[in-house]
Write a protein that holds these residues in place. Sequence first.
Motif, PDB file in Angstrom:
ATOM      1  N   LYS A  79       0.784  -1.204   0.062  1.00 59.58           N
ATOM      2  CA  LYS A  79      -0.001  -0.080   0.045  1.00 59.58           C
ATOM      3  C   LYS A  79       0.854   1.367  -0.037  1.00 59.58           C
ATOM      4  N   ASP A 205      -3.614 -10.900  16.231  1.00 63.25           N
ATOM      5  CA  ASP A 205      -2.333 -11.262  15.646  1.00 63.25           C
ATOM      6  C   ASP A 205      -1.294 -11.862  16.739  1.00 63.25           C
ATOM      7  N   GLY A 215      -7.445  -6.647  11.097  1.00 61.94           N
ATOM      8  CA  GLY A 215      -8.570  -6.107  12.028  1.00 61.94           C
ATOM      9  C   GLY A 215      -9.718  -6.620  11.525  1.00 61.94           C
ATOM     10  N   ALA A 216      -9.729  -7.038  10.416  1.00 58.32           N
ATOM     11  CA  ALA A 216     -10.998  -7.698   9.696  1.00 58.32           C
ATOM     12  C   ALA A 216     -11.027  -8.895  10.019  1.00 58.32           C
ATOM     13  N   ILE A 218     -10.204 -10.195  12.869  1.00 61.03           N
ATOM     14  CA  ILE A 218     -10.470 -10.247  14.305  1.00 61.03           C
ATOM     15  C   ILE A 218     -12.174  -9.596  14.420  1.00 61.03           C
ATOM     16  N   LYS A 293     -13.135   2.266   1.758  1.00 57.08           N
ATOM     17  CA  LYS A 293     -12.093   2.686   2.625  1.00 57.08           C
ATOM     18  C   LYS A 293     -11.896   3.675   3.509  1.00 57.08           C
TER      19      LYS A 293
HETATM   20  C1  LIG Z   1       0.510  -0.383   8.436  1.00 60.06           C
HETATM   21  C2  LIG Z   1      -0.734  -1.093   8.771  1.00 60.06           C
HETATM   22  C3  LIG Z   1      -1.897  -1.136   7.939  1.00 60.06           C
HETATM   23  C4  LIG Z   1      -2.833  -2.126   8.265  1.00 60.06           C
HETATM   24  N1  LIG Z   1      -4.125  -1.836   7.430  1.00 60.06           N
HETATM   25  C5  LIG Z   1      -5.006  -2.738   7.887  1.00 60.06           C
HETATM   26  C6  LIG Z   1      -6.508  -2.876   7.088  1.00 60.06           C
HETATM   27  O1  LIG Z   1      -6.504  -1.847   6.484  1.00 60.06           O
HETATM   28  N2  LIG Z   1      -7.331  -3.483   7.416  1.00 60.06           N
HETATM   29  C7  LIG Z   1      -7.140  -4.416   8.682  1.00 60.06           C
HETATM   30  O2  LIG Z   1      -8.090  -5.095   8.979  1.00 60.06           O
HETATM   31  N3  LIG Z   1      -6.165  -4.498   9.118  1.00 60.06           N
HETATM   32  C8  LIG Z   1      -4.971  -3.780   8.944  1.00 60.06           C
HETATM   33  N4  LIG Z   1      -3.887  -3.754   9.662  1.00 60.06           N
HETATM   34  C9  LIG Z   1      -3.690  -4.797  10.805  1.00 60.06           C
HETATM   35  C10 LIG Z   1      -4.393  -4.388  12.090  1.00 60.06           C
HETATM   36  O3  LIG Z   1      -3.888  -3.127  12.472  1.00 60.06           O
HETATM   37  C11 LIG Z   1      -4.023  -5.500  13.115  1.00 60.06           C
HETATM   38  O4  LIG Z   1      -4.304  -6.794  12.609  1.00 60.06           O
HETATM   39  C12 LIG Z   1      -4.855  -5.453  14.480  1.00 60.06           C
HETATM   40  O5  LIG Z   1      -4.575  -4.186  15.172  1.00 60.06           O
HETATM   41  C13 LIG Z   1      -4.576  -6.551  15.523  1.00 60.06           C
HETATM   42  O6  LIG Z   1      -5.238  -6.227  16.377  1.00 60.06           O
HETATM   43  P1  LIG Z   1      -4.720  -6.997  17.877  1.00 60.06           P
HETATM   44  O7  LIG Z   1      -6.031  -6.732  18.819  1.00 60.06           O
HETATM   45  O8  LIG Z   1      -4.366  -8.635  17.682  1.00 60.06           O
HETATM   46  O9  LIG Z   1      -3.499  -6.450  18.205  1.00 60.06           O
HETATM   47  P2  LIG Z   1      -3.143  -4.819  18.552  1.00 60.06           P
HETATM   48  O10 LIG Z   1      -3.972  -4.053  17.809  1.00 60.06           O
HETATM   49  O11 LIG Z   1      -1.587  -4.872  18.296  1.00 60.06           O
HETATM   50  O12 LIG Z   1      -3.615  -4.793  20.014  1.00 60.06           O
HETATM   51  C14 LIG Z   1      -2.793  -5.572  21.016  1.00 60.06           C
HETATM   52  C15 LIG Z   1      -2.790  -4.750  22.176  1.00 60.06           C
HETATM   53  O13 LIG Z   1      -2.251  -5.500  23.235  1.00 60.06           O
HETATM   54  C16 LIG Z   1      -1.326  -4.533  24.140  1.00 60.06           C
HETATM   55  N5  LIG Z   1      -0.146  -5.337  24.754  1.00 60.06           N
HETATM   56  C17 LIG Z   1       0.673  -6.069  24.136  1.00 60.06           C
HETATM   57  N6  LIG Z   1       1.705  -6.547  25.073  1.00 60.06           N
HETATM   58  C18 LIG Z   1       0.905  -6.112  26.202  1.00 60.06           C
HETATM   59  C19 LIG Z   1       1.326  -6.590  27.529  1.00 60.06           C
HETATM   60  N7  LIG Z   1       2.451  -7.337  27.834  1.00 60.06           N
HETATM   61  N8  LIG Z   1       0.701  -5.962  28.614  1.00 60.06           N
HETATM   62  C20 LIG Z   1      -0.556  -5.220  28.331  1.00 60.06           C
HETATM   63  N9  LIG Z   1      -0.968  -5.087  27.062  1.00 60.06           N
HETATM   64  C21 LIG Z   1      -0.097  -5.307  25.985  1.00 60.06           C
HETATM   65  C22 LIG Z   1      -0.639  -3.612  23.391  1.00 60.06           C
HETATM   66  O14 LIG Z   1      -0.349  -2.411  23.687  1.00 60.06           O
HETATM   67  C23 LIG Z   1      -1.722  -3.391  22.237  1.00 60.06           C
HETATM   68  O15 LIG Z   1      -2.697  -2.467  22.667  1.00 60.06           O
HETATM   69  C24 LIG Z   1      -2.741  -2.988   9.301  1.00 60.06           C
HETATM   70  C25 LIG Z   1      -1.593  -2.779  10.095  1.00 60.06           C
HETATM   71  C26 LIG Z   1      -0.677  -2.043   9.834  1.00 60.06           C
HETATM   72  C27 LIG Z   1       0.526  -2.028  10.730  1.00 60.06           C
END
Ligand SMILES: Cc1cc2nc3c(=O)[nH]c(=O)nc-3n(C[C@H](O)[C@H](O)[C@H](O)COP(=O)(O)OP(=O)(O)OC[C@H]3O[C@@H](n4cnc5c(N)ncnc54)[C@H](O)[C@@H]3O)c2cc1C
Length: 310
Positions: A79, A205, A215-216, A218, A293
């Motif tokens: 992207k 993740d 995120g989609a 999730i 988007k």
């Molecule tokens: C550049 C980019 C573009 C993207 N574009 C898209 C898109 O267009 N569409 C889409 O669906 N997805 C997209 N994604 C992916 C999406 O952002 C992630 O897949 C999603 O945020 C994962 O969610 P999660 O809850 O698993 O993890 P995260 O969002 O990473 O959240 C994990 C949380 O756990 C917390 N945490 C970690 N370790 C600890 C600890 N030891 N103690 C307490 N808290 C902790 C972190 O602080 C964080 O808040 C993109 C990602 C990136 C980087």
Amino acid sequence: MLESGKRIGYDYLVVAAGHQLDYGKVDGVEGKVGRDGLYSNYTRDGATATWRGIRSFAGGTAIFVEPKGPIKCGGAPQKIAYLADSHWRRSGVRERIDQRFVTGKPVIFGSPYYRPALEEVMRRKKITPVVSHNLISVDPAKKIASFETSEGETTMEYDFLHFCPPQSAPDFIKSSALADSSGYVEVDRATLQHARFPNVFGLGDSSNLPTSKTGAAIRKQAPVVVYNLLRHADGADLAVDSLEYHGYSSCPVVTDYGKMMLAEFDYSLKPTPTLPPWEHDSRIPTYANWLIKTRALPVLYWQGMMRGLA
Ligand SMILES: Cc1cc2nc3c(=O)[nH]c(=O)nc-3n(C[C@H](O)[C@H](O)[C@H](O)COP(=O)(O)OP(=O)(O)OC[C@H]3O[C@@H](n4cnc5c(N)ncnc54)[C@H](O)[C@@H]3O)c2cc1C
């Protein structure tokens, strides 16, 4: 156990700790990212610096790098390459730029259905794809990047380099009993219940689900965890009464200003288009997708997903 040493008991544990950015795995970049042609938009400051770098770039070799291992949003390294191309065309400097997309993976996109369409986007934009080249170090002073290949190490000179950092499960997950041999939380791919601890569920993740980390994905996993956790707490056997996740993930690949291709697939990597219903072929980047988007997805995210409504 918290950093303070405090221990908190639980009946059920839901693990969604995300991905860890392993910048330290690329030698030479520490303290050098965000200036002098070396960028990475995976942090807030990094994104601002990348946009500044793109706007001030006027010609030379521009390399966009994806690591070989798992990353969040498989399309994200492309992207930023496409958006940079779009900007450079608008500002009239694109003819002076040799743009390359260099990935550590053997192909530019996992789903074979969407891959040819993205290869076509690169052909149209004159972005040269280079596969199976994994970034291992950068010399920011000389502007030389080193890559590991099956034939040994190779280097490329650059004037502008954007890289997606290597990523992995957080260290505290890797070193816990919850992890599998890859370091991710070991869950059942359908029920999202932990493979060895029935009162633990994992999603997102940090889980070992064999689908693209987005995120989609999730959005589809969360209701499965909620339903199955509540049924398990009620004493149900999840082998006979459970909601199942089928690996849905999607990646809105912005291909130009005003164009987006919505790649949607599941565990089979086959297309599973849900949006938009009026499109015949989801591989064609369209303005309607771009509106989804930029206008619809933010509302879906903030008003729907974050409130548990969508
Ligand atoms: C550049 C980019 C573009 C993207 N574009 C898209 C898109 O267009 N569409 C889409 O669906 N997805 C997209 N994604 C992916 C999406 O952002 C992630 O897949 C999603 O945020 C994962 O969610 P999660 O809850 O698993 O993890 P995260 O969002 O990473 O959240 C994990 C949380 O756990 C917390 N945490 C970690 N370790 C600890 C600890 N030891 N103690 C307490 N808290 C902790 C972190 O602080 C964080 O808040 C993109 C990602 C990136 C980087």
